[in-house]
Design an enzyme around this catalytic site. Structure first.
Site, PDB file in Angstrom:
ATOM      1  N   GLN A 105       1.556  -2.013  -4.736  1.00  0.00           N
ATOM      2  CA  GLN A 105       0.411  -2.148  -3.842  1.00  0.00           C
ATOM      3  C   GLN A 105      -0.557  -1.001  -4.103  1.00  0.00           C
ATOM      4  O   GLN A 105      -0.187   0.167  -3.980  1.00  0.00           O
ATOM      5  CB  GLN A 105       0.863  -2.115  -2.377  1.00  0.00           C
ATOM      6  N   TYR A 189      -6.539   0.441   6.768  1.00  0.00           N
ATOM      7  CA  TYR A 189      -6.943   1.294   5.661  1.00  0.00           C
ATOM      8  C   TYR A 189      -8.309   0.830   5.124  1.00  0.00           C
ATOM      9  O   TYR A 189      -8.951  -0.038   5.711  1.00  0.00           O
ATOM     10  CB  TYR A 189      -5.845   1.337   4.606  1.00  0.00           C
TER      11      TYR A 189
END
Length: 367
Positions: A105, A189
Site C-alpha cells: 500500500q 490520509y
C-alpha cells in the site's frame, strides 16, 4: 459447504490462491532517521513470513510512504529510495516461495503525519520542534484535531510533485518484487483529505465540486497505472463514509457511501481493478457503531452498483462468516486484520473447518 473462501481469484494476469487476505497494518518499527529510515527490518520480515506460512493468499504491506514527509510516523516504512527496495526483496521473495501474493500500500499521511507510535502516548502528534517531527502537508490548512499541528496548504506545484512521488514509489515497488500496488485513499490520509468536503476547502481545480475533490485521486491512479505493468492489478483503498452524514446530530458535510459508488466508477475507468472498502478515519470524533461485518454493506454496494470487484474488511473473524460474505456475492475477497495478528495460521485453520486447502510448508506437514 462450498469453499468460495479457498478458490483462486484472478485479476488481470495474476491469480491469488485464495480469498483470505491480510490488510495493511502499520507496525511502526522502522528506523526514524538516517540511512535505515523507512527500511523494513527483521520484525517486518517475521510478521509477514508467519502469515504467508499460515496460508494467507495475499498480504498487503502496511502503509508505505512515498516520501519522508508522507509518513504517518517517523517509524513508518517507505519506498522513496533504492536502499528500501533492496530490503523489501527479502520479504517478497519469501512470500512468493510460500505461494502468497506480495502487495504494498502506497500512501501519504497528509495532515495526519508526524505522530508518535500508537503505543507511545496514544500516538500523539509530534510538533516540528520535537525530534523527528515535521510540519504536515494537506489540501487545506485544517488540523486533524486541536492537538495536531496545523498543516501547510499544498500548492498546485506541490500536488504535482506528490503525484510523481506515487509513480516513483510504484516503480520501486515493482523492482522490490511486489505484484500488487494499492493506492491508499482511506482513513483520513492525504487522498481522503482531498476527497472529503470536511477537510478540503480549496477553491481551485482540486476542491469544491465532486469532480474537483476527486481530481488528485485520479491523477495519482493515472500516474501509478502508467508505470505499473498492464498484466498486474492495481487496488485502491477507500473509506466509504466519514460517518458524518449518518449521524443526525452531526451537521458536518463528509464523504458518503453514494460518493464512493460514483468514485468507484471513475476509478474503474482509470484502471483500478479492485476497491478495498473500509470506512472512517477523517475526523477523530465520528460516531461509529462497530459490529461484526459492519463495513461489508459498503463493499457490497460498490460491487452491485459500480460493478467493480471489492474486498471487504472490518470485524470479520469467523470462517463461516467470511465464507458467507463471499458465497452470497457481497465481496470478492475478505481482509482480516486483527484476527491475523492473533492467529497467523487463520487461513489454515479455516480451511480445516470448511474443507478447503491452503499451501502448507513442507516443514509443517507433520502437524
Amino acid at each position: 459447504m462450498s469453499t468460495t473462501l479457498f478458490t483462486p481469484y484472478t485479476l488481470r494476469e495474476l491469480t491469488v490462491p485464495n480469498r483470505v487476505w491480510m490488510p495493511p497494518m502499520c507496525q511502526y518499527s522502522a528506523a526514524p532517521a538516517g540511512e535505515a529510515a523507512g527500511v523494513p527490518t527483521d520484525w517486518h520480515y517475521t510478521h509477514q513470513a508467519a502469515r504467508a506460512a499460515g496460508g494467507t493468499g495475499l498480504i498487503i504491506t502496511e502503509a508505505t510512504a512515498v516520501s519522508p514527509e508522507g509518513r504517518i510516523s517517523p517509524y513508518d516504512l517507505g519506498l522513496w529510495n533504492d536502499t528500501q527496495v533492496e530490503a523489501f526483496r527479502r520479504i517478497t521473495d519469501f512470500l512468493k516461495a510460500q505461494g502468497t501474493v506480495p502487495a504494498v500500500q502506497l500512501g501519504h499521511a497528509g495532515r495526519k503525519a508526524s505522530t508518535e507510535r500508537t503505543w507511545v502516548d496514544r500516538g500523539r502528534a509530534l510538533s516540528p520542534e520535537e525530534e523527528h517531527g515535521w510540519t504536515p502537508l494537506a489540501p487545506s490548512a485544517l488540523p486533524f484535531s486541536p492537538e495536531h499541528t496545523t498543516p501547510e496548504e499544498l500548492t498546485v506545484d506541490q500536488i504535482g510533485g506528490i503525484v510523481r512521488q506515487f509513480a516513483d514509489a510504484a516503480r520501486r515497488a515493482l523492482a522490490a518484487g511486489f505484484q500488487v500496488v494499492e493506492v491508499h485513499g482511506a482513513h483520513g490520509y492525504l487522498i481522503h483529505q482531498f476527497l472529503s468536503p470536511e477537510s478540503n476547502r480549496r477553491t481551485d481545480a482540486y476542491g469544491g465540486s465532486f469532480e474537483g475533490r476527486i481530481r488528485f485521486a485520479l491523477e495519482v491512479v493515472d500516474a501509478v497505472r502508467e508505470v505499473w505493468p498492464q498484466e498486474l492489478p492495481l487496488f485502491f483503498r477507500v473509506s466509504a463514509t466519514d460517518w458524518l452524514t449518518e449521524n443526525p446530530q452531526d451537521d458536518r458535510e463528509g464523504w458518503t457511501s453514494q460518493d464512493t459508488v460514483r468514485l468507484a466508477k471513475e476509478l474503474q475507468a482509470h484502471g483500478v481493478d479492485l476497491l478495498d472498502v473500509s470506512t472512517g478515519g477523517l475526523v477523530p470524533d465520528a460516531a461509529i457503531e462497530a459490529a461484526p461485518g459492519y463495513q461489508v454493506p459498503f463493499a457490497e454496494a460498490v460491487r452491485d452498483q459500480a460493478g467493480l470487484p471489492v474486498a471487504a474488511v472490518g470485524l470479520i473473524t469467523e470462517p463461516a462468516q467470511a465464507q458467507e460474505i463471499l458465497a452470497a456475492g457481497r465481496a470478492d475477497a475478505v481482509l482480516l486484520g486483527r484476527e491475523l495478528l492473533r492467529n497467523p495460521s487463520w487461513a489454515r485453520h479455516a480451511a480445516g473447518q470448511l474443507g478447503g486447502e491452503v499451501h502448507t510448508p513442507v516443514q509443517y506437514h507433520r502437524a
